[in-house]
Write an enzyme that holds these catalytic residues in place. Structure first.
Site, PDB file in Angstrom:
ATOM      1  N   HIS A  91       0.876  -1.168   0.000  1.00 42.75           N
ATOM      2  CA  HIS A  91       0.000   0.000   0.000  1.00 42.75           C
ATOM      3  C   HIS A  91       0.918   1.224   0.000  1.00 42.75           C
ATOM      4  O   HIS A  91       1.701   1.407   0.938  1.00 42.75           O
ATOM      5  CB  HIS A  91      -0.935  -0.013   1.214  1.00 42.75           C
ATOM      6  CG  HIS A  91      -1.992  -1.077   1.095  1.00 42.75           C
ATOM      7  ND1 HIS A  91      -2.412  -1.824   2.157  1.00 42.75           N
ATOM      8  CD2 HIS A  91      -2.684  -1.497   0.012  1.00 42.75           C
ATOM      9  CE1 HIS A  91      -3.347  -2.680   1.724  1.00 42.75           C
ATOM     10  NE2 HIS A  91      -3.528  -2.496   0.422  1.00 42.75           N
ATOM     11  N   GLU A  94       1.562   3.365   3.007  1.00 38.65           N
ATOM     12  CA  GLU A  94       2.046   2.708   4.227  1.00 38.65           C
ATOM     13  C   GLU A  94       3.547   2.500   4.041  1.00 38.65           C
ATOM     14  O   GLU A  94       3.992   1.503   3.482  1.00 38.65           O
ATOM     15  CB  GLU A  94       1.283   1.393   4.446  1.00 38.65           C
ATOM     16  CG  GLU A  94      -0.207   1.666   4.687  1.00 38.65           C
ATOM     17  CD  GLU A  94      -1.099   0.426   4.588  1.00 38.65           C
ATOM     18  OE1 GLU A  94      -0.581  -0.698   4.655  1.00 38.65           O
ATOM     19  OE2 GLU A  94      -2.319   0.605   4.452  1.00 38.65           O
ATOM     20  N   HIS A 201       2.799  -3.581   6.505  1.00 37.90           N
ATOM     21  CA  HIS A 201       1.739  -2.575   6.351  1.00 37.90           C
ATOM     22  C   HIS A 201       1.748  -1.614   7.532  1.00 37.90           C
ATOM     23  O   HIS A 201       2.490  -1.801   8.495  1.00 37.90           O
ATOM     24  CB  HIS A 201       0.371  -3.268   6.310  1.00 37.90           C
ATOM     25  CG  HIS A 201       0.133  -4.085   5.084  1.00 37.90           C
ATOM     26  ND1 HIS A 201      -0.796  -3.737   4.141  1.00 37.90           N
ATOM     27  CD2 HIS A 201       0.705  -5.234   4.644  1.00 37.90           C
ATOM     28  CE1 HIS A 201      -0.798  -4.640   3.171  1.00 37.90           C
ATOM     29  NE2 HIS A 201       0.105  -5.562   3.451  1.00 37.90           N
ATOM     30  N   GLU A 293       1.176  -5.504  10.421  1.00 35.06           N
ATOM     31  CA  GLU A 293       0.811  -4.096  10.582  1.00 35.06           C
ATOM     32  C   GLU A 293       1.727  -3.554  11.674  1.00 35.06           C
ATOM     33  O   GLU A 293       1.659  -4.001  12.817  1.00 35.06           O
ATOM     34  CB  GLU A 293      -0.653  -3.976  11.015  1.00 35.06           C
ATOM     35  CG  GLU A 293      -1.640  -4.639  10.073  1.00 35.06           C
ATOM     36  CD  GLU A 293      -2.023  -3.777   8.880  1.00 35.06           C
ATOM     37  OE1 GLU A 293      -1.582  -2.600   8.826  1.00 35.06           O
ATOM     38  OE2 GLU A 293      -2.747  -4.275   8.002  1.00 35.06           O
TER      39      GLU A 293
HETATM   40 ZN    ZN Z   1      -1.963  -2.001   4.111  1.00 33.63          ZN
END
Ligand code: ZN
Ligand code: NAG
Ligand code: NAG
Ligand code: NAG
Ligand code: NAG
Ligand code: NAG
Ligand code: NAG
Length: 490
Positions: A91, A94, A201, A293
């Site tokens: 992403h 990110e 992420h 994450e």
């Molecule tokens: Zn992401």
């Protein structure tokens, strides 16, 4: 004052000379796409203690190259060496993962000469890094953009497709047009038998494991988990990451986000979606991938990077070590001893098929215990072979169980040559587990010289670049000496 300014100036000059001339010190900042390319090229040019291979695996929608780099100290043709990958910035907004990967690479090459654990890891693992999978989205994103979707996707405005919804799905037909970044990663995975992986992420702090996809959508407010037949392994991997991360295991709550018990979650239990990268890795290639994450803020200020690196350093290291917990082996024809590359493999009781490489090699991550592997290869009798995955204490180096599986040809011999049966009965499914040198013993300490002059004999082929040895240590040392000098004199 004058004197002070004079000293300050000289200190700056020394510092600049030091950093520019003798040091490949990685600064804590966000490297833009061209700077990232430079850093990776410089990295390969300045690494001599381990082998590096930089490769453009494809281009983005905006035709920005996707650079992947391999780091290893393993011999070229050794069998059973696991391949690991880390992918950052899928992403575009990110951004932390890009820099975490660069720092991890730098850490590995520096520590290789100092720390036998890291040396063992690189000697026995092939590590691959793709710091950015979405350079397009990154290019339109900005430092300080903590939330939102701007720059998340690929394309001119970072708004074309979400690359983490763009892979073939395990349960459904994914009709979203496949993007060049996705195609590049899929081809990369076709070539290299990755066994362990992570996508980095931001926007939460949690280790997320497959499946993200669900067979049937529910309208319930609480989503039931969508578990894989290897849920025990995934849960373990996520826990290893969370527990070795400085805060993740505590269950970090971001803004109005969820508190994840132990810092881990099944993907679908959080929120289900189709076409994710981790599901594809596992279902298609048998590669265990987590979605990590690692920061509440998607694109935090660069001043946060040193702290974010510290949080993730041990977690990444412990995580990649997990590639050595499970089984590896090779399928061979019992008569010709040639590799068998076409087969369906399953660990008995785990309904998920995987396949060997063109060398007949396979890997499967498993927790300690007794298992059976089922081999169905066209033209051979099916085989079920037992094996044990050993337990390793925290201070021990793990080691994959190694199998050699001999397959008996099931086709009726018709040619005169084949009428003569082999003198000895071929052993079918005999456990030929081999013990490795590392097993159960502490590794011998290498002599390590402070300025890092230890060098591995270079047996690398031409495709591995060679260059100057970075001298971060002497840089650091001279900076301290200069500082003491200035302190005393001024
Ligand atoms: Zn992401
Ligand atoms: C990256 O930054 C450098 C200098 O900071 C600049 O010259 C270059 O054009 C930038 N590249 C991209 C792709 O933004
Ligand atoms: C990489 O090396 C080149 C040539 O030595 C140098 O010009 C450039 O500044 C370096 N870039 C980075 C990001 O270190
Ligand atoms: C790295 O080395 C190669 C070959 O020696 C050279 O062509 C290239 O310019 C170097 N790149 C950097 C960034 O220093
Ligand atoms: C080597 O690295 C590992 C992992 O980072 C660490 O646990 C260990 O303490 C280090 N050993 C030495 C001698 O520094
Ligand atoms: C790593 O490999 C090198 C070269 O084969 C060897 O000299 C060294 O002892 C190995 N280190 C460890 C910790 O296995
Ligand atoms: C194995 O999984 C496949 C695909 O999910 C499913 O169709 C099949 O029924 C399962 N078989 C068993 C024995 O559970």
């Amino acid at each position: 004052m004058v004197c002070g300014n004079f000293g300050g100036l000289w200190f700056d000059v020394f510092l600049i000379v030091c950093v520019v001339r003798t040091c490949t010190c990685l600064t804590f900042k966000y490297h833009n796409n061209s700077e990232l390319e430079q850093v990776l090229k410089n990295f390969t040019n300045t690494t001599t203690n381990i082998k590096t291979r930089l490769e453009n695996i494809g281009n983005s929608f905006n035709r920005i190259p996707l650079w992947a780099i391999e780091l290893t100290a393993a011999e070229e043709n050794t069998l059973g060496v696991p391949n690991i990958k880390l992918i950052g910035n899928i992403h575009g907004n990110e951004a932390v993962g890009r820099e975490i990967i660069l720092n991890f690479m730098e850490y590995l090459r520096t520590e290789y000469d100092r720390n036998t654990t890291i040396q063992w890891l690189l000697n026995n693992t092939r590590m691959h890094f793709l710091p950015t999978m979405n350079p397009d989205g990154f290019a339109v994103s900005h430092e300080g953009m903590c939330s939102g979707e701007y720059g998340r996707n690929n394309g001119k405005q970072g708004d074309v497709e979400d690359l983490n919804r763009n892979f073939p799905d395990f349960f459904h037909d994914n009709k979203i047009p496949r993007q060049p970044e996705t195609v590049a990663v899929m081809r990369w995975m076709d070539r290299i038998p990755f066994i362990l992986s992570a996508g980095l992420h931001g926007g939460a702090v949690v280790a997320n494991y497959p499946f993200d996809t669900v067979k049937e959508e529910t309208s319930k407010p609480i989503n039931p988990p969508s578990l894989t037949p290897d849920d025990d392994v995934f849960r373990h991997l996520a826990t290893v990451y969370a527990n070795n991360h400085l805060t993740m295991h505590k269950g970090v709550i971001c803004d109005n986000g969820k508190k994840f018990k132990g810092g881990i979650t099944n993907g679908a239990a959080w929120y289900p979606f189709s076409g994710g990268m981790q599901d594809f890795n596992y279902a298609k290639h048998g590669c265990m991938e987590l979605t990590l994450e690692i920061s509440c803020c998607k694109f935090p200020r660069a001043s946060e990077l040193p702290h974010l690196w510290e949080e993730n350093k041990m977690a990444l290291l412990r995580y990649v070590m997990e590639a050595h917990r499970g089984v590896t082996g090779q399928l061979l024809d019992s008569v010709t001893n040639l590799p068998v590359s076409k087969a369906n493999l399953q660990i008995y009781g785990r309904n998920m098929t995987f396949h060997p490489t063109k060398n007949g090699e396979f890997w499967r991550l498993l927790l300690p215990g007794e298992y059976q592997i089922q081999v169905d290869a066209p033209g051979y009798y099916s085989t079920l072979q037992g094996f044990t995955v050993r337990n390793f204490s925290a201070d021990q180096l793990p080691s994959l169980t190694k199998l050699k599986i001999l397959l008996l040809n099931s086709t009726i011999p018709t040619t005169p040559k084949a009428e003569t049966p082999p003198s000895s009965t071929p052993t079918i499914g005999r456990d030929l587990r081999e013990t490795t040198a590392e097993e159960g013993q502490t590794t011998t300490l290498l002599e390590f010289n402070l300025l890092g002059h230890f060098q591995r004999s270079a047996d690398s082929k031409s495709e591995y670049s060679k260059g100057l040895k970075p001298d971060i240590f002497s840089c650091f040392l001279s900076m301290i000496i200069i500082e003491i000098f200035l302190f005393v004199v001024l």
